[in-house]
Design a protein around this motif. Structure first.
Motif, PDB file in Angstrom:
ATOM      1  N   ILE A 186      35.387  35.301  29.977  1.00 43.37           N
ATOM      2  CA  ILE A 186      34.985  36.441  30.800  1.00 43.37           C
ATOM      3  C   ILE A 186      34.831  35.933  32.234  1.00 43.37           C
ATOM      4  N   VAL A 187      35.466  36.621  33.179  1.00 38.96           N
ATOM      5  CA  VAL A 187      35.424  36.191  34.585  1.00 38.96           C
ATOM      6  C   VAL A 187      35.113  37.393  35.476  1.00 38.96           C
ATOM      7  N   ILE A 188      34.233  37.174  36.444  1.00 39.49           N
ATOM      8  CA  ILE A 188      34.046  38.137  37.539  1.00 39.49           C
ATOM      9  C   ILE A 188      34.211  37.355  38.835  1.00 39.49           C
ATOM     10  N   ASN A 189      35.214  37.695  39.613  1.00 38.56           N
ATOM     11  CA  ASN A 189      35.390  37.096  40.933  1.00 38.56           C
ATOM     12  C   ASN A 189      34.616  37.940  41.943  1.00 38.56           C
ATOM     13  N   ASN A 190      33.698  37.310  42.662  1.00 41.59           N
ATOM     14  CA  ASN A 190      32.879  38.030  43.645  1.00 41.59           C
ATOM     15  C   ASN A 190      33.218  37.542  45.047  1.00 41.59           C
ATOM     16  N   GLY A 191      34.033  38.326  45.769  1.00 41.46           N
ATOM     17  CA  GLY A 191      34.396  37.968  47.131  1.00 41.46           C
ATOM     18  C   GLY A 191      35.736  37.252  47.203  1.00 41.46           C
ATOM     19  N   ALA A 192      36.377  37.391  48.360  1.00 43.91           N
ATOM     20  CA  ALA A 192      37.718  36.834  48.543  1.00 43.91           C
ATOM     21  C   ALA A 192      37.744  35.322  48.318  1.00 43.91           C
ATOM     22  N   GLY A 193      36.685  34.639  48.748  1.00 42.59           N
ATOM     23  CA  GLY A 193      36.642  33.191  48.597  1.00 42.59           C
ATOM     24  C   GLY A 193      36.564  32.748  47.148  1.00 42.59           C
ATOM     25  N   ALA A 194      36.169  33.661  46.268  1.00 43.37           N
ATOM     26  CA  ALA A 194      36.109  33.365  44.835  1.00 43.37           C
ATOM     27  C   ALA A 194      37.330  33.915  44.105  1.00 43.37           C
ATOM     28  N   GLY A 195      38.284  34.463  44.867  1.00 41.37           N
ATOM     29  CA  GLY A 195      39.523  34.940  44.245  1.00 41.37           C
ATOM     30  C   GLY A 195      39.607  36.438  44.050  1.00 41.37           C
ATOM     31  N   GLN A 196      38.589  37.189  44.519  1.00 44.30           N
ATOM     32  CA  GLN A 196      38.652  38.642  44.343  1.00 44.30           C
ATOM     33  C   GLN A 196      39.697  39.240  45.286  1.00 44.30           C
ATOM     34  N   THR A 197      40.583  40.059  44.723  1.00 44.30           N
ATOM     35  CA  THR A 197      41.632  40.708  45.522  1.00 44.30           C
ATOM     36  C   THR A 197      41.520  42.230  45.492  1.00 44.30           C
ATOM     37  N   VAL A 198      40.891  42.772  44.455  1.00 46.20           N
ATOM     38  CA  VAL A 198      40.694  44.225  44.361  1.00 46.20           C
ATOM     39  C   VAL A 198      39.192  44.482  44.452  1.00 46.20           C
ATOM     40  N   PHE A 199      38.797  45.244  45.480  1.00 49.26           N
ATOM     41  CA  PHE A 199      37.367  45.402  45.746  1.00 49.26           C
ATOM     42  C   PHE A 199      36.802  46.649  45.070  1.00 49.26           C
ATOM     43  N   HIS A 200      36.941  46.598  43.753  1.00 50.13           N
ATOM     44  CA  HIS A 200      36.294  47.524  42.812  1.00 50.13           C
ATOM     45  C   HIS A 200      35.891  46.605  41.665  1.00 50.13           C
ATOM     46  N   LEU A 201      34.595  46.458  41.457  1.00 48.74           N
ATOM     47  CA  LEU A 201      34.081  45.510  40.460  1.00 48.74           C
ATOM     48  C   LEU A 201      34.881  45.562  39.163  1.00 48.74           C
ATOM     49  N   HIS A 202      35.213  44.380  38.628  1.00 48.37           N
ATOM     50  CA  HIS A 202      35.935  44.320  37.352  1.00 48.37           C
ATOM     51  C   HIS A 202      35.616  43.024  36.638  1.00 48.37           C
ATOM     52  N   ILE A 203      35.637  43.117  35.320  1.00 50.18           N
ATOM     53  CA  ILE A 203      35.470  41.956  34.445  1.00 50.18           C
ATOM     54  C   ILE A 203      36.831  41.621  33.858  1.00 50.18           C
ATOM     55  N   HIS A 204      37.251  40.363  34.009  1.00 48.28           N
ATOM     56  CA  HIS A 204      38.470  39.900  33.352  1.00 48.28           C
ATOM     57  C   HIS A 204      38.126  39.426  31.939  1.00 48.28           C
ATOM     58  N   ILE A 205      38.920  39.820  30.966  1.00 47.62           N
ATOM     59  CA  ILE A 205      38.885  39.245  29.613  1.00 47.62           C
ATOM     60  C   ILE A 205      40.204  38.500  29.432  1.00 47.62           C
ATOM     61  N   LEU A 206      40.105  37.192  29.238  1.00 46.87           N
ATOM     62  CA  LEU A 206      41.304  36.353  29.106  1.00 46.87           C
ATOM     63  C   LEU A 206      41.263  35.646  27.758  1.00 46.87           C
ATOM     64  N   ALA A 207      42.404  35.640  27.066  1.00 49.26           N
ATOM     65  CA  ALA A 207      42.434  34.990  25.756  1.00 49.26           C
ATOM     66  C   ALA A 207      43.869  34.637  25.385  1.00 49.26           C
ATOM     67  N   GLY A 208      43.974  33.755  24.387  1.00 50.81           N
ATOM     68  CA  GLY A 208      45.281  33.456  23.824  1.00 50.81           C
ATOM     69  C   GLY A 208      45.869  32.134  24.265  1.00 50.81           C
ATOM     70  N   ARG A 209      45.128  31.382  25.055  1.00 52.13           N
ATOM     71  CA  ARG A 209      45.553  30.030  25.447  1.00 52.13           C
ATOM     72  C   ARG A 209      44.298  29.211  25.730  1.00 52.13           C
ATOM     73  N   PRO A 210      44.425  27.878  25.796  1.00 51.02           N
ATOM     74  CA  PRO A 210      43.249  27.072  26.142  1.00 51.02           C
ATOM     75  C   PRO A 210      42.856  27.290  27.601  1.00 51.02           C
ATOM     76  N   PHE A 211      41.551  27.208  27.872  1.00 52.12           N
ATOM     77  CA  PHE A 211      41.042  27.340  29.237  1.00 52.12           C
ATOM     78  C   PHE A 211      40.286  26.073  29.603  1.00 52.12           C
ATOM     79  N   SER A 212      40.619  25.516  30.743  1.00 55.87           N
ATOM     80  CA  SER A 212      39.959  24.286  31.171  1.00 55.87           C
ATOM     81  C   SER A 212      38.621  24.607  31.829  1.00 55.87           C
ATOM     82  N   TRP A 213      37.794  23.579  31.925  1.00 56.67           N
ATOM     83  CA  TRP A 213      36.515  23.689  32.605  1.00 56.67           C
ATOM     84  C   TRP A 213      36.267  22.443  33.420  1.00 56.67           C
ATOM     85  N   PRO A 214      35.888  22.479  34.670  1.00 53.14           N
ATOM     86  CA  PRO A 214      35.589  23.698  35.415  1.00 53.14           C
ATOM     87  C   PRO A 214      36.847  24.479  35.749  1.00 53.14           C
TER      88      PRO A 214
END
Ligand code: AMP
Length: 112
Positions: A82-110
């Motif tokens: 689950i990802v929420i990008n807050n602000g352009a510096g964090a990767g937000q491109t559409v300025f209407h709040l949204h939650i990303h749900i990503l699945a189906g592949r491995p995700f690295s951390w950080p």
């Protein structure tokens, strides 16, 4: 209040692959998926970003996370990010709040 492409989707003015909707929220497939499953959850209320949510939005924010959980269950997702990008510096491109749900592949951390 500024309008965005997600506002237009919420009002049904432009198409989206909607997988869930209710009176406060809807979920639809991302047009440029970053994983085999990539779904966005948005409030119908056009909150530009998480930092601009108000105290009265607290229940709505909880509802969005619950919708994300329900969508993941409906899509039979076990592990997901689950990802929420807050602000352009964090990767937000559409300025209407949204939650990303990503699945189906491995995700690295950080995250990158
Ligand atoms: P963010 O970078 O967090 O603001 O995420 C915006 C997301 O919206 C990106 O993943 C885009 O691919 C996605 N997106 C942009 N336009 C559309 C659209 N018309 N339908 C579905 N997803 C979109």
């Amino acid at each position: 209040m500024s309008d965005t492409i997600f506002g237009k989707i919420a009002r049904g003015e432009i198409p989206a692959k909607v997988v869930y909707e209710d009176d406060r929220a809807l979920a639809f497939h991302d047009v440029a998926p970053q994983a085999p499953t990539h779904i966005l959850v948005i409030p119908r209320k056009p909150i530009p970003k998480l930092a601009e949510a108000l105290p009265d939005d607290a229940a709505l924010l909880g509802h969005l996370l619950w919708v994300a959980r329900q969508v993941a269950k409906n899509e039979a997702l076990e592990d997901y990010r689950i990802v929420i990008n807050n602000g352009a510096g964090a990767g937000q491109t559409v300025f209407h709040l949204h939650i990303h749900i990503l699945a189906g592949r491995p995700f690295s951390w950080p995250p990158g």
